[in-house]
Structure formats: C-alpha cells, structure tokens
Design an enzyme around this catalytic site. Structure first.
Site, PDB file in Angstrom:
ATOM      1  N   HIS A 146      -5.350  -5.710   7.325  1.00  0.00           N
ATOM      2  CA  HIS A 146      -6.787  -5.849   7.039  1.00  0.00           C
ATOM      3  C   HIS A 146      -7.495  -6.075   8.383  1.00  0.00           C
ATOM      4  CE1 HIS A 146     -10.402  -8.032   5.590  1.00  0.00           C
ATOM      5  NE2 HIS A 146     -10.136  -7.601   4.375  1.00  0.00           N
TER       6      HIS A 146
ATOM      7  N   ASP B  57      -0.443 -13.240   6.908  1.00  0.00           N
ATOM      8  CA  ASP B  57      -1.722 -13.117   6.217  1.00  0.00           C
ATOM      9  C   ASP B  57      -1.428 -13.001   4.718  1.00  0.00           C
ATOM     10  OD1 ASP B  57      -4.027 -12.331   5.000  1.00  0.00           O
ATOM     11  OD2 ASP B  57      -4.378 -10.559   6.245  1.00  0.00           O
TER      12      ASP B  57
ATOM     13  N   GLN C 244      -3.903 -11.525   0.248  1.00  0.00           N
ATOM     14  CA  GLN C 244      -3.731 -10.679  -0.929  1.00  0.00           C
ATOM     15  C   GLN C 244      -2.522 -11.110  -1.765  1.00  0.00           C
ATOM     16  OE1 GLN C 244      -5.459  -8.548  -3.300  1.00  0.00           O
ATOM     17  NE2 GLN C 244      -6.312  -8.312  -1.254  1.00  0.00           N
TER      18      GLN C 244
ATOM     19  N   LYS D  57      -9.824 -15.155  -3.768  1.00  0.00           N
ATOM     20  CA  LYS D  57      -8.968 -14.167  -4.435  1.00  0.00           C
ATOM     21  C   LYS D  57      -7.974 -14.862  -5.368  1.00  0.00           C
ATOM     22  CE  LYS D  57      -9.579 -10.889  -0.709  1.00  0.00           C
ATOM     23  NZ  LYS D  57      -9.042 -10.317   0.536  1.00  0.00           N
TER      24      LYS D  57
ATOM     25  N   CYS E 145     -11.662  -2.560   4.249  1.00  0.00           N
ATOM     26  CA  CYS E 145     -11.431  -3.292   5.500  1.00  0.00           C
ATOM     27  C   CYS E 145     -10.101  -2.907   6.114  1.00  0.00           C
ATOM     28  CB  CYS E 145     -11.513  -4.806   5.300  1.00  0.00           C
ATOM     29  SG  CYS E 145     -13.143  -5.378   4.850  1.00  0.00           S
TER      30      CYS E 145
HETATM   31  C1  LIG Z   1      -9.289 -10.307   1.735  1.00  0.00           C
HETATM   32  C2  LIG Z   1      -8.293 -10.201   2.803  1.00  0.00           C
HETATM   33  C3  LIG Z   1      -8.492 -10.796   4.063  1.00  0.00           C
HETATM   34  C4  LIG Z   1      -9.759 -11.488   4.444  1.00  0.00           C
HETATM   35  O1  LIG Z   1     -10.067 -12.539   3.606  1.00  0.00           O
HETATM   36  P1  LIG Z   1     -11.493 -13.248   3.670  1.00  0.00           P
HETATM   37  O2  LIG Z   1     -11.580 -13.939   2.382  1.00  0.00           O
HETATM   38  O3  LIG Z   1     -12.526 -12.174   3.843  1.00  0.00           O
HETATM   39  O4  LIG Z   1     -11.462 -14.154   4.840  1.00  0.00           O
HETATM   40  C5  LIG Z   1      -7.489 -10.675   4.985  1.00  0.00           C
HETATM   41  N1  LIG Z   1      -6.352 -10.043   4.714  1.00  0.00           N
HETATM   42  C6  LIG Z   1      -6.111  -9.470   3.523  1.00  0.00           C
HETATM   43  C7  LIG Z   1      -4.798  -8.798   3.269  1.00  0.00           C
HETATM   44  C8  LIG Z   1      -7.073  -9.532   2.523  1.00  0.00           C
HETATM   45  O5  LIG Z   1      -6.842  -8.960   1.344  1.00  0.00           O
END
Ligand SMILES: *Cc1c(COP(=O)(O)O)cnc(C)c1O
Length: 415
Positions: A132, A209, A212, A235, A373
């Site tokens: 992302h 990260d 998701q 999320k 993104c």
């Molecule tokens: C949504 C997302 C982000 C960013 O999250 P924010 O809530 O915008 O800070 C980063 N990495 C992944 C894989 C995402 O799905």
C-alpha cells in the site's frame, strides 16, 4: 433471491444476528437494500462501538493522565484498558509495547522517523511490490533524506510474492524491511513467518503492515517474532483516526521520540527535556481518547465472535463469489494467490472500473473502484484501476448473489 445451497456455509455462524448489531447496514440506497462490500477501505461499526463512544462523551469525558478528579481517572482507566485489550489481541508481552497512533499510516511514519533516522548512503530498506502507498512513501521519504536505497521484491502473475527473489534481495546492506501481511489490492496473504525468519537470520528488523490482515487473521506477534506490527482501527470495526503500533520493547528502547509535546515528557526545562517512559514517550499531545475506547470495544466485539470463525465465514463468501464470477465471461479477477483473504479485485472487459463503481451504486451495491492506494500493483497488472468487492463478518451469500446480478445488469446496460 436464490441461495445457492451447494456452497457450504459455516456452521453455527449467525450472520443475521451479527447484521442486527450494525445499524448502518439496514438502509436503502437508490431504493435498493444496501449491499456493503467496501470493507477493505473501511468497515461498518457495531452498536457496541458506537455506544462506547457515546458513553464516554456523555459520562466520562475528561483529559487523561495526571488528572486527580474522578472523570479524568475514569477516562484514563478506559484508555489504558483499551491498551490492555490491544495487547491481548496481538499477544504482545506487555501493554507497554502498544502505542496508539492515528492509524497504520501514522504508525509506519513513526517507525520510519523514530527508529531509522540513522540510515545512511549504502543502506537498504526492503519492501515488496504489493505494498500500500502507506508502506512505500514513508520509506521513500526516509531514503531521500538519508541517502539509503529502497529495494522492492517482485510478485508473480497471481499476485504472490516471489519468495526466492525476496531472499535474494537480502544482503548485508539491508537495514530494515517493511512487508504487508495481506494486500489490500489483491487479497494476497504473505508468508510473513518465513519472511521474518529470513530477515532475522541477518539480524534485520522488520515491520509488518497488518492494516488489511487484522480483521481476517488471528495475529500473535510473539509467535511471528516481528519487531513492529501496525494496524488501523477503522478496518477492524472501530472508529477512524485510531490505530496501533506494536513494537518489541528492545526495539522501542532503541527509538527516539516521534513528535514532541505534552504527555511524552517527564521533565521539561529550557535546557533539557527528559522523556516519559515507553509507551507514553511516543504519544505526544492529547490522544484520540474516544477513538481508543471505541477500538477496545471493537476488539471485544470481534473477539466475542472469534477471528477464526469470521475468517471461515468470509472465505466461504470469497469462494462462492469466485465460483459465481466464472459465469461472467467479461470478468477477470486480479489477484489469484493460493493463500488469499476475502477480497475480489476485478476488471470487466471494455468497462472502466470507475463506471463499474457508479453503476453498482445505482443498484445499492457499494464496491470500491480505483488504484486502492497501490498504483505499482495496477502498473504490474497493466490496468489503470480495478473494481474491488471486499467481505466482512456481516456479509452474506445473498449479497454475493446481488453482486453478481448487479455486474450482469451493468454489462447488459453498457451493451
Ligand atoms: C488501509 C491500509 C493502509 C493504510 O491504513 P490507514 O488507515 O489509511 O492508515 C496500509 N496498508 C494496508 C495494507 C491497508 O489496507
């Protein structure tokens, strides 16, 4: 609407009861029952989360820490209890390893600033081609500032990381790695345990990260042995503007503060400031108290159902969607990894994804259309954008039927 009984539903999973906990699901859009399939962008919130925020503002609102009055003590207790809830959810060793941030993005930026300011020319940061933008741009900015180089491990045509290539990019110059647990654009779940092991063989710290992954995969940071794990609340059925950074204590001890301000200090004079203990050292200023309490409530809600049960339900929806989509000749799925979470990115021959998005909305169906993104992922697959249906704990097989019918309708309309 016909229910395909050939697809196995998860036993004892009461999706109708779950749906009743989410007020926003019960509404009409353009005269049709809302079908909300944009969960990878943000999920809806259960009543218990909304109530926890109302309860805080109606009864306990005060600034936290250092308050000797009752409201401040109550607010502080709720805030710190949420930290313990996150600790348990991730199985961190101590709640001191949990730092509240605005979300995954801020948590990644925090690590890039606080932990990695000492990189220099010749050093490398290793990421993957499916990241992302939040897990690309902060590292690019860091490299620009320090002279370090960003290395990118490639993916294959199914949207899976090529593990051998990832391993081949690890060298003595690699000083840090940042990898996604699950891709938001493709649904791919990375073999992060293996990747972390490879990195640790060379003593390279790693950030995962989990933005998701967190609503779909039970995470145990001690078993994973990652150095940092980040996620956003929104999320995970919590409010926007709140997220968390897990950092191994030894790593947090090596980091300098991220932002300066109140609460992150213990003594301030004009000559010198002594920083507060971890985790407060990394939480400058008045935090998002209500959001933090909402995050605690969201984790309690998710835990009451169980991440594994939720994932089993969502996977059955994904399998069903993939199966049903085969009858639509013009539909191509982007991201067909063997190990994949409940995300279906797709393109329709001759129809721009943005038109798919708006024409689905006319039918009450919320899907996302765009680059998600992850522009480098779009470039790799040679598409400007995709439409994406992403499933959550409250989605149903009937909603998958509605999605497929909606796609067929719009193909017919466009002709
Ligand atoms: C949504 C997302 C982000 C960013 O999250 P924010 O809530 O915008 O800070 C980063 N990495 C992944 C894989 C995402 O799905």
């Amino acid at each position: 609407m016909a229910i395909n009984t050939s697809v196995e539903k998860v036993q004892d999973y009461d999706v109708e009861a779950i749906r009743r906990d989410f007020p926003a699901l019960d509404q009409q859009i353009h005269g049709e029952q809302l079908v909300y399939l944009d969960n990878a962008a943000t999920s809806q919130k259960p009543k218990s989360v909304i109530d926890s925020i109302v309860q805080y503002y109606e009864n306990d609102n005060a600034n936290i820490h250092r308050g000797v009055h009752t409201l401040s003590e109550r607010a502080t207790l709720s805030y710190e209890n949420a930290r313990k809830t996150v600790q348990k959810f991730l199985n961190a060793q101590t709640e001191k390893e949990i730092i509240f941030t605005r979300g995954a993005t801020e948590a990644i930026n925090l690590v890039a600033h606080a932990f990695l300011e000492k990189l220099s020319a010749g050093d490398e940061v290793l990421i993957t081609a499916m990241e992302h933008h939040s897990n690309i741009v902060p590292w690019q900015m860091l490299c620009e500032k320090t002279g370090a180089t960003l290395k990118v491990a490639p993916i294959n045509d199914k949207g899976e990381l090529i593990l051998e290539e990832f391993e081949a990019l690890i060298s003595r110059s690699t000083k840090f790695s940042a990898i996604s647990h699950m891709s938001n654009a493709l649904g791919t779940i990375n073999p992060i345990r293996q990747m972390i092991d490879l990195l640790h063989q060379h003593d390279i710290p790693v950030l995962v990260d989990g933005a998701q992954a967190i609503p779909h995969i039970a995470v145990d940071v001690q078993a994973l042995d990652c150095d940092f794990y980040v996620f956003s609340g929104h999320k995970l059925y919590a409010p926007t503007g709140i997220g968390a950074l897990y950092g191994k204590m030894e790593r947090l001890e090596q980091a300098s503060p991220y932002q300066g301000g109140g609460d992150m200090i213990s003594v301030v004079t004009f000559d010198k400031t002594v920083y507060n203990k971890i985790p407060y050292k990394f939480e400058a200023g008045t935090p998002n108290i209500a959001g933090t309490i909402g995050l605690g409530a969201a984790i309690d809600y998710v835990s009451s159902i169980g991440v594994d049960a939720i994932a089993a339900h969502e996977n059955s929806l994904l399998d069903y969607a993939v199966e049903q989509s085969k009858r639509i000749g013009k539909l191509r799925i982007i991201g067909t990894a063997d190990n994949k979470g409940a995300i279906m990115s797709f393109v329709l021959d001759g129809i721009h994804p943005h038109d798919v998005g708006t024409m689905m909305d006319r039918q009450g169906i919320a899907v996302r259309a765009g680059h998600h993104c992850a522009m480098p992922v779009m470039d790799f697959f040679g598409v400007p954008a995709t439409a994406r249906a992403s499933f959550a704990m409250y989605n149903t097989h009937e909603e998958v039927d509605a999605l497929m019918a909606g796609i067929e309708n719009l193909i017919e309309m466009v002709g």
